[in-house]
Design an enzyme around this catalytic site. Sequence first.
Site, PDB file in Angstrom:
ATOM      1  N   ASP A 159       0.867  -1.164   0.000  1.00 36.41           N
ATOM      2  CA  ASP A 159       0.000   0.000   0.000  1.00 36.41           C
ATOM      3  C   ASP A 159       0.910   1.222   0.000  1.00 36.41           C
ATOM      4  OD1 ASP A 159      -2.356   1.650   0.435  1.00 36.41           O
ATOM      5  OD2 ASP A 159      -1.603   1.880   2.472  1.00 36.41           O
ATOM      6  N   ASP A 212      -2.073  -0.065   6.248  1.00 35.26           N
ATOM      7  CA  ASP A 212      -2.188   0.689   7.498  1.00 35.26           C
ATOM      8  C   ASP A 212      -3.590   1.232   7.727  1.00 35.26           C
ATOM      9  OD1 ASP A 212      -2.228   2.637   5.546  1.00 35.26           O
ATOM     10  OD2 ASP A 212      -1.064   4.081   6.705  1.00 35.26           O
ATOM     11  N   ASP A 264      -7.422  -1.462   3.793  1.00 42.25           N
ATOM     12  CA  ASP A 264      -6.489  -2.552   3.498  1.00 42.25           C
ATOM     13  C   ASP A 264      -6.889  -3.872   4.161  1.00 42.25           C
ATOM     14  OD1 ASP A 264      -4.724  -0.788   2.098  1.00 42.25           O
ATOM     15  OD2 ASP A 264      -4.001  -0.066   4.031  1.00 42.25           O
TER      16      ASP A 264
END
Length: 793
Positions: free
Chosen positions: A316, A551, A555
């Site tokens: 990410d 985070d 996600d």
Amino acid sequence: MLSQNLSLPECLPDDFVYTGNSGLTQEEVERAILNGLANKQEFKNEKTIGSIIFSNVVNFFNILNFVLGGLLFAAGSYKNMSFLLIVISNTAIGIIQELRAQKAIRNLQLMNAPEVHVLRDGTEKVIRPDEAVKGDLVILRAGDQVIADAVVVSGNGSAMESLLTGESHAVSKRKDSWLYSGSFISEGKITAQLVYVADESYASRLTKEAKRNTRPQSRLINELNRLISMDSLILIPVGILLFLKQIFLDHLPIEGAEGAVTSSVAAMIGMIPEGLVLLTGVAMAVGVIRLGQKSTLVQELNGIETLARADVLCLDKTGTITSGNMELERTIEINGSSEEIEDAASRLLSAFDDDSGTLNALRKVYNPGSETPAQTIPFSSARKLSAASFDDGKTVIMGAPAFVLNEKDLLDLNGKITDYSALGLRITVLCEADGTIQDGVLPKYDRILCLFAFQDEIREGAAQTVEYFRQQDVTLKIISGDDPVTVSQIARKVGISHPERFVDASTLKDENDIEYACEKYTVFGRVTPEQKKQLVLALQKKNHNVAMTGDGVNDIPAMKAADCSIAMATGADAAKNAAQITLLTSDFSVMPSIVLEGRRVINNITRSASLFLTKTLFSFIISLLTFFMGSYPFIPIQLTLISSLTVGIPSFFLALEPSKERIKADFLPTVIRKALPGALAISLCCASVMLLGRYGWDNQVCSTIATIIAGIVGFVVLLRASIPFSFLRFVIFFFCLGIFVAATFMLKDLFSLATLRGDALIALGILAVVSVALVFAFDLLLAGIEKKKKENT
């Protein structure tokens, strides 16, 4: 099936009383704690000291070893009980290491403990989850985990309840809606009153009723369990049959059955891989402790292993490659003056107090206003925009241009958006509408005020970490909700291969499109949370081992689907709770250390297991030969000498050595392949010794030759497992070899070894040379068979 009392709470209890707007007073909190209404759960994943001791002491192999020791004691063969000293020391080491690992995890979990915002005495306070009590007013924002069942008293937003209900979409929450423990807030700001806390909460009751882990167990542990299960099924029947054979076929008298008991016990001890389970646990525990020293919390042990096996790492962008600390690089005026832009930005900031990189960057430039919005739409990863309506009938909207603007305006501004995105800047658009939000529906914007261009800070060490994974042939993919051009530029800056291969995920309409794109592209932009999960699943479908970093709440679906999930400590509490591994300093550069720890565990356990399995296999083969060729050539104390010096002591040190080699094959086939040459060589040479016994050679002489031959082959196998030599491996090898040689010369009575002369010495010399040659011959034969199999496939 779950019992009927596990339904989700829908009605308030009869004794429910709404807490005042200022929250509980300190006196009310203390009273609730005294009445047992604190959010302390009795059920814990952490094992007690007693359960750790029990699980290490009371297991199949320990029970079997002590039973065998009891049989030797009853038969009066006391010195052959020495193997129990190794069993006891192994058990003690296992207990100590597990306690150390648990202490390390507990300390790291305290550092990583989520914070709960509560309203008490009219003030917002931050406490631990176990300090909350029934009746507390908790303030929940996007990313916060719901710690107990609660009812919404003010605010609005959405919650993800997929972990509880299986529902994959966010559920809207308004006043009087229920929030369930175990869910998390995906958008908005909500104040809720805790109703069912601790063991009364739905998630706690569900956990007690159905204790299950949604992730697959460690492949290493599964294959190790298979090996132990096969061994367990064989060794007891073989030992019993061997004893009965000596009584009924060799006609040993029952009253003089010491020899039958001793040889039968020796055969069974040889087949027990007594230290292998311990070694695996110690290796993993040491990995947990070492990573803890690097501020890495391992919440699931198999996370170390699965990351080491991963061949695709999905990153990410925000919070992983970049720090999430944004700066407003520039404001591009479109139809708004600087005063109008400042006014609109201030009004928007007055509506939201989210701790997001974008809003924080705006707060550094514009002061939040004091207006109270009439309606809001909080930002979500699916909508990619936020909006607020005010009493004057105006609505301020900010978000990704592709999700805010109509086609004509988007086309008109495409040049500016593309130019700034090509610089690696994140672009959002600020608009104003005449009209207000109605039932969650935005009014059409009337004016485009400006474009904001944000610069995201790249984490220190990100480029070096990317280069490490590239060298290890791990494919890196960036999956982000941002514009793909912007993400591509970030990928280029940190050195990710083929950053030009990017795609706008909004063009991927179904799972077939995602399956086609998952290997073709490197950078995926404008990805929704559900698409992140679908990308992970598509890669797994193509036989990849996938690791995922993240985070944010967006996600979590992908992290839960991935083989290994890694969270940043600066991320949402829900993301950290969903991850197998949490980087407590949010330092992406520690990732190679995790991979190396995983490789150390897997490679060293594989190396050590081949030593254990060599002993197990030759003991099994010789036990079968005993039915046709005479008595078992070893007694327990001789096997203790062989196994402790060629397997036990060396394998303990080998398991803790660094090992950077890539993992190339599955555990079980690899250890069997490595163990077979030595096991077959010992078995053939011992068969020759057993034949000599049938032709009148003294049993003690035959036993001595068999012991020395097994030791020689054991050290050849250990030598092959230790190469290339490190200083420690060199010292351990020759230390153990020296002890073995000294024992065979100086402790003959203790180990029941005879002095060899004449023909016996010649036989030993011939068999020693033959045994070593057989190890290499069988190794070449098996290598040739493997090569032919590969050619045929």
